[in-house]
Scaffold this active site. Sequence first.
Site, mmCIF file in Angstrom:
data_model
loop_
_atom_site.group_PDB
_atom_site.id
_atom_site.type_symbol
_atom_site.label_atom_id
_atom_site.label_comp_id
_atom_site.label_asym_id
_atom_site.label_seq_id
_atom_site.Cartn_x
_atom_site.Cartn_y
_atom_site.Cartn_z
ATOM 1 C CB ILE A 435 -0.871 -0.015 1.056
ATOM 2 C CG1 ILE A 435 -1.854 -1.147 1.126
ATOM 3 C CG2 ILE A 435 -1.830 1.170 1.196
ATOM 4 C CD1 ILE A 435 -2.631 -1.320 -0.191
ATOM 5 C CD GLU A 609 -12.005 9.711 8.305
ATOM 6 O OE1 GLU A 609 -11.426 10.706 8.772
ATOM 7 O OE2 GLU A 609 -11.341 8.704 8.324
ATOM 8 C CD GLU A 669 -10.573 -3.643 6.663
ATOM 9 O OE1 GLU A 669 -10.459 -4.671 7.236
ATOM 10 O OE2 GLU A 669 -11.458 -3.082 6.270
ATOM 11 C CG HIS A 698 -3.812 -1.515 11.666
ATOM 12 N ND1 HIS A 698 -4.484 -1.717 10.516
ATOM 13 C CD2 HIS A 698 -3.418 -0.193 12.014
ATOM 14 C CE1 HIS A 698 -4.373 -0.639 10.008
ATOM 15 N NE2 HIS A 698 -4.195 0.415 10.787
ATOM 16 C CB CYS A 730 -3.363 -0.330 6.083
ATOM 17 S SG CYS A 730 -3.630 1.239 6.062
#
Length: 762
Positions: A435, A609, A669, A698, A730
């Site tokens: 990414i 978002e 994702e 993550h 990511c």
Amino acid sequence: MAIQTSNLGYPRIGLQREWKKTLEAFWSNKIDEEQFLTTMKEIRLQHVKVQQEKGIELIPIGDFTYYDHVLDTAYMLGFIPSRFSEFTSYLDVYFAMARGSKDHVASEMTKWFNTNYHYIVPEYEEGLQISLKDNRPLRLYEEAKQELGVDGKPVILGPYTFLKLAKGYTQEQFATILKQLVAPYVQLLSELHAAGAQVIQVDEPIFASLTKEEVQQAKEIYEAIRKEVPNANLLLQTYFDSVEENYEEIITFPVSGIGLDFVHGKEGNLHAISKYGFPADKTLAVGCIDGRNIWRADLDEVLTLFTTLQKQVQTKDFIVQPSCSLLHTPIDKTEETHLSTELFDALAFANQKLEELVLIHSALTKGTESISNELETYRNVHHTIRSSAVRNREDVKAARTALKEEDFSRPLPFEKRYELQQVALELPLLPTTTIGSFPQTTEVRQTRKEWRNGVISNEQYEKFIEKETEKWIRYQEEIGLDVLVHGEFERTDMVEYFGERLAGFSFTKNGWVQSYGSRCVKPPVIYGDVAFINGMTIKETVYAQSLTEKVVKGMLTGPVTILNWSFVRNDIPRKEVSYQIALALRHEIELLESSGIRVIQVDEPALREGMPLKEKDWDAYITWAVQSFLLATSSVANETQIHTHMCYSNFEDIVDAIRALDADVISIETSRSHGEFIDTLKHTTYEKGIGLGVYDIHSPRVPSKDEMYKIVEQSLEVCDPKYFWINPDCGLKTRRTEEVIPALEHMVQAAKDARSLLKTNA
């Protein structure tokens, strides 16, 4: 008339990010549990003390967390997935849910409504025993009382919002599970009331976007709770938008007070109040200071708001408060003395916002003459920044006026472009890539710090960046990736980096806010007109391409993400700021292309978002957000491949918008959300290049080849292999080298296995 000051939540991270440092020291075993708990208590009480000293009367208690307030609620209610049953201690279970472990995947993480904060998604499992496992709010309430003499206001996440944010149940099960939450909430509230809590804040931000049936369902739950806890003083708190559509019903809820957002939901809430009034027997908590931005309030406007409200409502009891928790703002502006006077004066961080609440309280209780000097200062500050040259650039205005319809579209449709790109790029079936970012090691961060502090020269720093870039180009070649990246070692943050190189931005030294867990970000401040200055990524990208025969991607952050991850000027529409950023990026993309870069990725992880909470407002936002991306990316040749990337979004809401971006390839994702987008694609089609992330970056765990292959296999059931890419979820900036290399090796092997299977079945 009774008027009190209140706060909905205070930033957790500490003035010098002590909270973050303590967490990371504990995770890396540099401090033990006792020291961790002791330090966290000190930070927690210091935050209460600051609010007390600022003059806030209703101080939030329980907003502090070790990771995330939604996770706190999930643990408290027993929403603990069975895969974590082997862990016995509270902290082990808690952090395993948040971060995963060697053998267990973490719970999903996603955006908190339309903010850049991430919460851990609660998981429901069949047979889950819902009960009050731990009355944490009570412990913290008693702690503040005993240690500081503060009779605080416990803050809890409401049952309806909590369950709506959870996953793992069917819609048919929702009502049953909701009723099961009544008993633990009754116990929680009863114990708080018995301990002396005068006001208990119950957060229900989901109320801004409920149907009438859902509001009725929520009301029944509150009636059931009220029946068992008749004397508790509950303040039902909404934020992030108005509750206009259901206001008439919400004001009949059996609570003592209702908190409304008069910043982001001002028009709707005022309209509802003018139509239906407000009950005389309830307190109206007025969210009048913006809890999501960093600008000084317009005190005249706020006082006018209160004048309007006092004429229209029956109640005599008001609370003066921010529009939402101050979690979303930095703590204090006092260290930002490097900023220009006009900008510094215009700012208000969390502590300054608390001071504004006290000023407003003074004006309302003692008369405006009590703050006449402050009012005059505020008026002068607003006039200075509005009339500033940085906000009134003629060249930016001219570029915006000159835009034509053809500036927003590629010359050829996707299918024809992709054919040309396949010939130009010579990539295999199921190409692999990452990414963008690679590990920002201690050495990388330390060298950057030395350069910024003048310890090493520009030339030394550039040599170091080139060395890191070459090292990772070689790693990528050895691993066998198809499209490489330069690694972004020169970048601190994917938004800050570009903001530092564009006109109209400024940067704080200590303006940190929490993004997720211990990860803090320092959003740029867009205070003026945005414009291109010089090339921002050309040097590093072209250098990386010179090291390899393989294709190297140019890496940019998209206009909507730069907008949504910045603190944005509030004197013009966000759409106009987004177009300004897009025009600047368009120039950069053209320079990359003319420098021989044939694949350019423009990341838009924050597209979703930024969407308004109410569905009726989505179309307007999506239209200008998509147009911004197209404006940035549409001037390149058909042979140049445009990529984009998104993460942590509810993608089913924006499939049409993703399609409209007209990117040649989008990476999304998938693994941490447990394949939700794969499910979305079962019910719709996506006819362009797409890479569904095959592992969660993550978490520190290295997934096996078989885990990744399974996601590839599932993805190919809904995606055309001709257009399918394989990539992580990511960027890899936060991971360690020893985690990244084996994970990417497994990913490449999974891709090879999938190619072999496709050839066998062809």
